[in-house]
Structures are given as structure tokens and as C-alpha cells.
Design a protein around this motif. Structure first.
Motif, short mmCIF file in Angstrom:
data_model
loop_
_atom_site.label_atom_id
_atom_site.label_comp_id
_atom_site.label_asym_id
_atom_site.label_seq_id
_atom_site.Cartn_x
_atom_site.Cartn_y
_atom_site.Cartn_z
N GLY A 164 4.49 -6.79 6.44
CA GLY A 164 3.78 -5.66 5.76
C GLY A 164 3.12 -6.12 4.28
O GLY A 164 2.00 -5.73 4.30
N ALA A 165 3.67 -7.10 3.67
CA ALA A 165 3.07 -7.42 2.29
C ALA A 165 1.84 -8.19 2.72
O ALA A 165 0.74 -8.24 1.92
CB ALA A 165 4.19 -8.16 1.55
N ILE A 168 -1.45 -6.11 3.78
CA ILE A 168 -2.27 -5.43 2.76
C ILE A 168 -2.78 -6.46 1.56
O ILE A 168 -3.38 -5.79 0.98
CB ILE A 168 -1.51 -4.07 1.98
N LEU A 192 -4.73 -8.19 9.48
CA LEU A 192 -4.16 -6.81 9.44
C LEU A 192 -4.34 -6.23 10.94
O LEU A 192 -3.25 -5.44 11.37
CB LEU A 192 -5.11 -5.88 8.71
N CYS A 227 8.77 -3.39 7.36
CA CYS A 227 7.37 -3.53 7.27
C CYS A 227 6.72 -2.26 6.47
O CYS A 227 6.09 -2.54 5.68
CB CYS A 227 6.51 -2.95 8.78
N VAL A 231 4.92 -2.79 2.68
CA VAL A 231 3.60 -2.33 2.38
C VAL A 231 3.98 -1.44 0.91
O VAL A 231 3.00 -1.57 0.09
CB VAL A 231 3.19 -1.33 3.29
#
Length: 272
Positions: A164-165, A168, A192, A227, A231
């Protein structure tokens, strides 16, 4: 199905913590796989995250556990619901895996994406991020199924926080991926897209299991929670942490062209 093989996002710092986490996870599984069947079950049940145990924390009553085994055998034990042994499982569950495929798949994803997230956050903050993401993933699984007595184990939640990191932070980074449409097709896809497709699949499987549709006992909601945690945590933990080879003021100046320093020089017509 998408199988990421490697990314094309460069790094400037060695992934020390990423490699250390991989070594610890593989070492823990090797140790676990050399225990007797009873020893393995004792370890998984005691140090895995059991949602109902978390629900009944500090109740003062032990939690009975039954695990069906082959040949109509049943493993039975009782777990303490005291605070310390319950809360520690939020961490210990991340370093236990059920099979070589389980640990290898998690470590493969960690190797592909973890080095860049560690490069962005720095070694110490990355470790905090990883452990916090894994903890929040377990809490998400508990929220969805608080009465489950099935131990949740594996680094998947923490690894999903890393994904998730990455999504983004480096959304356009190219991921060399095998796309399976009957046959494997090698393609370069933006990070992405790769991570979003994998997330959507796990989310769908999580909803499927909530509807009682069965399937393998996989903690999909820990993946989803990890996830989402990644984010949300990445922008917070990266504040004040400059990219490798840079400094915080330079990053501010680049992100905010009209920062006070630049505004003054622009107003005075002086080139710095």
C-alpha cells in the motif's frame, strides 16, 4: 492472475531492514518446520493471533481451542486470556508461516517492494511502519471475525502494508510482471495497477468468505487492512524523512515552489 517479478524503481540506501526481516522470517519458519507436530501446533496456537482470544482479553477465563487434524484426530488446548500473552501475538504472528510457499511468497513481495519503502522512510522508521502495519492488519481481521478461534499467522498483513505504501509513493514505477491469460505473458505494468488488481482480488475473496462461500482459510481481511494501513501510515511517517541523497528542506522547496525562502528571492528579483 498477476505475478510481480521485480521493479524498476532505483534505491540509494541498502535495504538492511528488509533483508533482516526476510532472514528472521525464513529462520523462524525453518525452526518451526523442525519441531514435532505437537510442538508446531503448540507454537502456532500460542503465538498466532486468535481473534476470539483478543475479544476475551483480561476476561479471567481460559479460551478452549480445538484444531481438527488428519485421521479424525483433534488437537485441544486452552489459551490464557491475560493481557500480555494476548497482546504479544499481534507481533509474534507476523513471523510464523504455515508452509514454504507461504513464507516464500511473502518474502518475495517484501523483497520487490520493501527496499523502496525502506529507502524512502529510512531504516528505523521502516521497521516501525512494518510492525505497525502488521499489527493493524490483525486488528482488521479481528473486527471482521471477532469470534474466530483459528490462529492467524504470517507476514502477509505487514507485507500488504508495504504494498500500500509503495502504491501511493511510486504509483508509476514499472513492475515487470507475469500476466497469466492461459499462458504467462511478461509485461511492464505501473505499480498502482498491479497492486490495485491484487487488492481488489483479495477484497472480493474476503467478501466471498463473509458470505459463507467457503474457500481456503486465508485471512483476506488482514491483507485488506494491511494495505489500507500502509496507504494511511506512509504519508504520516514520511513527514520529515527526506528521500535518500536529499534533505528535508530541499524536499519542501521542491514540493512547494512558493515556500518562504523562494518567495523572498522571487520578490526581490535576486537569483540564489
Amino acid at each position: 492472475m498477476l505475478l510481480p517479478l521485480f521493479d524498476r524503481q532505483p534505491t540509494t540506501r541498502p535495504p538492511l531492514l528488509t533483508v533482516l526481516l526476510m532472514v528472521v522470517n525464513v529462520g523462524a519458519f525453518w525452526w518451526l518446520s523442525n519441531l514435532s507436530e505437537e510442538g508446531t501446533l503448540d507454537t502456532v496456537v500460542e503465538y498466532g493471533f486468535v481473534p476470539q482470544r483478543f475479544t476475551e482479553v483480561d476476561s479471567g477465563e481460559p479460551l478452549p481451542i480445538e484444531v481438527p487434524l488428519q485421521e479424525n484426530r483433534v488437537y485441544r488446548t486452552q489459551l490464557s486470556t491475560d493481557g500480555v500473552p494476548v497482546y504479544r501475538t499481534l507481533l509474534t504472528m507476523m513471523f510464523l508461516h504455515g508452509s514454504w510457499l507461504h513464507v516464500i511468497s511473502n518474502m518475495w513481495m517484501l523483497w520487490i517492494f520493501g527496499n523502496n519503502v525502506e529507502d524512502r522512510l529510512g531504516h528505523f522508521v521502516f521497521l516501525v511502519f512494518y510492525l505497525l502495519g502488521g499489527t493493524l492488519s490483525a486488528v482488521c481481521q479481528w473486527v471482521v471475525d471477532p469470534l474466530s478461534t483459528t490462529p492467524v499467522i504470517g507476514a502477509s498483513g505487514a507485507v500488504w502494508a508495504v504494498l500500500g505504501a509503495y502504491a501511493i509513493t511510486y504509483p508509476k514505477a514499472k513492475i515487470f510482471t507475469l500476466l497469466f491469460i492461459g499462458i504467462p505473458i511478461p509485461v511492464n505494468l505501473p505499480a498502482l495497477l498491479v497492486i490495485a488488481v491484487k487488492f481488489a482480488l483479495d477484497l472480493a475473496l474476503g467478501v466471498w468468505m463473509l458470505q459463507g462461500m467457503g474457500g481456503q482459510p486465508i485471512a483476506y481481511w488482514a491483507h485488506v487492512g494491511g494495505c489500507v494501513a500502509g496507504v494511511l501510515l506512509m504519508p504520516l511517517l514520511s513527514l520529515g524523512a527526506a528521500p535518500a541523497g536529499s534533505n528535508w528542506q530541499a524536499e519542501v522547496d521542491e514540493a512547494l515552489p512558493m515556500s518562504p525562502d523562494r518567495f523572498d528571492t522571487a520578490r526581490l528579483g535576486v537569483e540564489k
